[in-house]
Write a protein that holds these residues in place. Sequence first.
Motif, PDB file in Angstrom:
ATOM      1  N   UNK A 221       0.787  -1.212   0.141  1.00  0.00           N
ATOM      2  CA  UNK A 221       0.153   0.019  -0.020  1.00  0.00           C
ATOM      3  C   UNK A 221       0.813   1.320  -0.109  1.00  0.00           C
ATOM      4  N   UNK A 222       1.965   1.036   0.642  1.00  0.00           N
ATOM      5  CA  UNK A 222       3.066   2.187   0.446  1.00  0.00           C
ATOM      6  C   UNK A 222       3.358   2.479  -0.880  1.00  0.00           C
ATOM      7  N   UNK A 223       3.696   1.561  -1.629  1.00  0.00           N
ATOM      8  CA  UNK A 223       4.143   1.366  -2.789  1.00  0.00           C
ATOM      9  C   UNK A 223       2.896   2.275  -3.837  1.00  0.00           C
ATOM     10  N   UNK A 224       1.741   1.651  -3.620  1.00  0.00           N
ATOM     11  CA  UNK A 224       0.524   2.292  -4.172  1.00  0.00           C
ATOM     12  C   UNK A 224       0.538   3.793  -3.882  1.00  0.00           C
ATOM     13  N   UNK A 328      -5.047  -4.165 -15.071  1.00  0.00           N
ATOM     14  CA  UNK A 328      -5.290  -3.427 -13.842  1.00  0.00           C
ATOM     15  C   UNK A 328      -4.390  -4.054 -12.765  1.00  0.00           C
ATOM     16  N   UNK A 329      -4.063  -2.790 -11.808  1.00  0.00           N
ATOM     17  CA  UNK A 329      -3.113  -3.519 -10.627  1.00  0.00           C
ATOM     18  C   UNK A 329      -4.431  -3.897  -9.457  1.00  0.00           C
ATOM     19  N   UNK A 330      -3.811  -4.925  -8.943  1.00  0.00           N
ATOM     20  CA  UNK A 330      -4.883  -5.682  -7.944  1.00  0.00           C
ATOM     21  C   UNK A 330      -4.093  -5.699  -6.492  1.00  0.00           C
ATOM     22  N   UNK A 348      -6.501  -2.279   3.946  1.00  0.00           N
ATOM     23  CA  UNK A 348      -5.480  -1.650   3.100  1.00  0.00           C
ATOM     24  C   UNK A 348      -5.885  -0.178   2.767  1.00  0.00           C
ATOM     25  N   UNK A 349      -7.112   0.156   2.819  1.00  0.00           N
ATOM     26  CA  UNK A 349      -7.458   1.678   2.467  1.00  0.00           C
ATOM     27  C   UNK A 349      -7.117   2.632   3.681  1.00  0.00           C
ATOM     28  N   UNK A 359       3.660  10.503   2.807  1.00  0.00           N
ATOM     29  CA  UNK A 359       4.377  11.033   1.600  1.00  0.00           C
ATOM     30  C   UNK A 359       4.089  12.455   1.154  1.00  0.00           C
ATOM     31  N   UNK A 360       2.884  12.781   1.311  1.00  0.00           N
ATOM     32  CA  UNK A 360       2.408  14.265   1.095  1.00  0.00           C
ATOM     33  C   UNK A 360       2.741  15.352   1.986  1.00  0.00           C
ATOM     34  N   UNK A 361       3.496  14.848   2.974  1.00  0.00           N
ATOM     35  CA  UNK A 361       3.905  15.761   4.102  1.00  0.00           C
ATOM     36  C   UNK A 361       2.899  16.439   5.078  1.00  0.00           C
ATOM     37  N   UNK A 362       1.745  15.772   5.089  1.00  0.00           N
ATOM     38  CA  UNK A 362       0.607  16.526   6.113  1.00  0.00           C
ATOM     39  C   UNK A 362       0.820  15.858   7.223  1.00  0.00           C
TER      40      UNK A 362
END
Length: 377
Positions: A221-224, A328-330, A348-349, A359-362
């Motif tokens: 999920x981090x990769x996604x 598609x990615x699964x 996962x969500x 990652x977006x820094x929030x």
Amino acid sequence: MEVEQINKGKYEHYMQKEIHEQPESLTTTMRGRLIRGGSCKAKSVLLGGLKDHLRTIRRSRRIVFIGCGTSYNAALAARPILEELSGIIVIMEIASDLVDRQGPIYREDTTVFVSQSGETADTLQALEYALENGALCVGITNTVGSAIARHTHCRIHINAGCEIGVASTKAYTSQIVVMAMLALAIGDDTISSQGRREAIIDGLFDLPNKVKEVLKLDEEMKDLAKLLIAEQSLLVFGRGYNYATALEGALKVKEVSLMHSEGILAGEMKHGPLALVDETLPIVVIATRDACFSKQQSVIQQLHARKGRLIVMCSKGDAASVSVGGSCRTVEVPVVEDCLQPVINIVPLQLLAYHLTVLRGYNVDQPRNLAKSVTTQ
Ligand code: F6R
């Protein structure tokens, strides 16, 4: 509150800790409430706080779930199993909307107030309204002694342990489990559904192990999240038991990562949302095995035909069959009883929302403009 509960331990953030704590929080939620049965005794559920009210609940004309945000979503996830096992009409109400409309609540209704904090002003106002209208009021909260716990006629404590991150994670999964146990307790006098109830109880016993398994998707999920970091928007399609997962997954993404996200009932796809589909907008489709699986397969085909950028959440072993020729990615998740699958599928969500935010820094534990307990209207 124990000091170690408040420490982040080996985790960097409370939200991360609370996501990873779910095998334990679910165990605590179920502790002492599931009866294993024996040679001449059926498996069953014991909810001490409700035992004097179960007969009244079984005789009620409607069960009305009332809550806000994540708590509302948890009730929505539990609605189908409650309908199935109780045979009673189950109505969903967002607390503020019920109050705005002064919607009908009757003496013959059982109203169920779902709230992590037990202090949410909108939910409290709806409780006051239901009390005035003479309904039986049941509280489902994570805070012993909270206003909702005190003012309802009877209650079930979630016992998920203290939640510090503003975004609710472990309280959500525990709320679903509490409401599944509520459905089991109400349906307990029906012989015809005994097999189904016992299968769900077995599923509940095994649920913490299955959550441990799904948590192993953390790196994936981090990769996604790395792939999605710069996107403007993310859609999440679900239906049936996982309509709530779509709403809740989108709520997590928007509230912490500050990315626009919308949960969509897949059955409504052709009635508007399809216009948004193109090769750039990422779309998560929840297509785990249940009675809606073939309908979700057809949704995937239709989104794919419009060049949708799909990420399909499917049951273990199904990746090849849902990925339309590998295009598609699964994300494969463990299979549990259909009514418990939302507990697995949200994990996962939650992880995706967490990693996107970092990652977006929030600020993941205290998102902009939000408070843990919304005590004003
Ligand atoms: C989202 C979130 C909120 C709450 C909502 C109701 O992560 O936490 O949507 O669920 O404000 O709060 P409670 O459950 O305390 O009534």
